[in-house]
Design an enzyme around this catalytic site. Structure first.
Site, short mmCIF file in Angstrom:
data_model
loop_
_atom_site.label_atom_id
_atom_site.label_comp_id
_atom_site.label_asym_id
_atom_site.label_seq_id
_atom_site.Cartn_x
_atom_site.Cartn_y
_atom_site.Cartn_z
CB SER A 39 27.51 74.86 -2.18
OG SER A 39 27.61 75.95 -1.29
CD GLU B 274 27.29 71.01 2.42
OE1 GLU B 274 28.33 71.45 2.97
OE2 GLU B 274 26.61 71.69 1.63
CG HIS C 261 31.33 73.74 1.39
ND1 HIS C 261 30.04 73.38 1.73
CD2 HIS C 261 31.22 74.77 0.52
CE1 HIS C 261 29.18 74.16 1.09
NE2 HIS C 261 29.88 75.01 0.35
#
Length: 343
Positions: A138, A242, A313
């Site tokens: 992230s 992502e 995630h």
């Protein structure tokens, strides 16, 4: 004047591609030592904060369950607005963990936002001199990219310390970080009560196989670092990205930015992982779906590209070593490491 086909992005316009200089081989990538049971590992929060003592206790238990010894950073329990302490303090924790010879790897407890803010405060001379695995995903993407540009050693884009660490995720991480293995990763097959499974499926936008260095992470963080000195060279790389909570038009905007910055035209291949909660909000008649946006950006590149790789995630995710050479198969939806990530 002829345009490079890979500079055209599906009807959005085009950019001229300057004449390319002969490729220069990057310096040899340093492999940090592998993890071993009993190793001490540092816990940092370079972005968002965790203010629940019970949650932090669970993180400690998770690290111990790996057979490792957790060492909390000095400012781990601090809070400054939505950040885990002031920028200089969060950076000091990173610097201290890499300077500490007893610490064998550094785990980010969580993501959030804030890693980019600490990049100017990082002591890369010390970090380069003490190669050790940095683990997280992230917002930790900002650190992975900066380390790839400035530190010269492998990091691991994988679960944060506070992630769920199910068997799929743990097995993948252990293979890469402990065993020094070179596994082939694929999406786990769904077990739904359907004639045809939907989970774990891939969509191919460019067929074939590609070989290159793995570089990437969270798309939003990557796009935000465009034009800064904290990005590595993407020439010949396999880009993996992502995201979470981004509508298709925002994914479109960020991929457009990468295209206009010349990044997409340099790549050998692209893997788009999971994009959690990335559907349009409200009625979307006439709008593009995420897959349509990816088709518009990736298919014209003429390189292997697919959507649906098991990272992002989500509960079950693989560990991708940044900087390691790998082979992706866009038809099978697999990624195979071609060398160990650790020494």
């Amino acid at each position: 004047m002829q345009m490079d086909r890979r500079a055209w992005m599906g009807g959005m316009g085009a950019t001229l591609v300057a004449a390319k200089a002969p490729p220069v081989a990057p310096p040899a990538l340093v492999k940090p030592p592998r993890l071993r049971p009993g190793d001490m590992v540092g816990l940092i929060e370079p972005a968002g904060f965790t203010d629940d003592a019970f949650d932090l206790a669970l993180v400690m238990e998770t690290i111990r369950a790996m057979g490792l010894v957790p060492k909390p950073a000095a400012h781990l329990a601090q809070r400054h607005g939505y950040l885990a302490g002031r920028d200089a303090d969060r950076a000091a924790d990173v610097n201290a963990m890499f300077a500490d010879r007893q610490v064998k790897a550094v785990f980010a407890v969580r993501g959030g936002w804030g890693c980019a803010r600490i990049l100017p405060f990082l002591d890369f001379a010390t970090i380069r001199a003490n190669p050790k695995l940095l683990v997280g995903f992230s917002d930790i993407t900002a650190l992975h990219l900066a380390f790839a540009a400035k530190a010269g050693f492998t990091t691991i884009h994988g679960p944060n310390a506070a992630s769920s660490w199910g068997k799929f995720s743990w097995d993948a991480f252990r293979a890469v970080a402990f065993d020094g293995a070179t596994p082939t990763f694929a999406s786990p097959v769904g077990v739904e009560d359907r004639l045809v499974q939907r989970t774990g499926r891939i969509r191919t936008f460019g067929p074939g196989k590609a070989t290159g260095r793995l570089i990437g992470g969270n798309l939003t963080v990557l796009a935000a670092l465009m034009g800064t000195p904290w990005l590595p060279d993407f020439t010949g790389a396999i880009l993996f990205v992502e995201d979470i909570g981004e509508q298709p038009y925002r994914i479109d905007r960020m991929l457009t930015q990468l295209a206009l910055a010349g990044v997409l035209g340099k790549l050998a291949g692209v893997m788009f992982g999971q994009c959690t909660d990335c559907g349009p909000s409200g009625a979307s008649y006439g709008g593009f779906t995420l897959s349509e946006v990816l088709q518009q950006h990736l298919a014209p590149l003429g390189i292997p590209a697919f959507q649906g790789a098991p990272f992002g995630h989500v509960a079950n995710q693989i560990s991708l070593p940044v900087g390691i050479r790998a082979e992706m198969d866009a038809d099978a939806g697999t990624i195979r490491l071609l060398e160990p990530a650790v020494s």
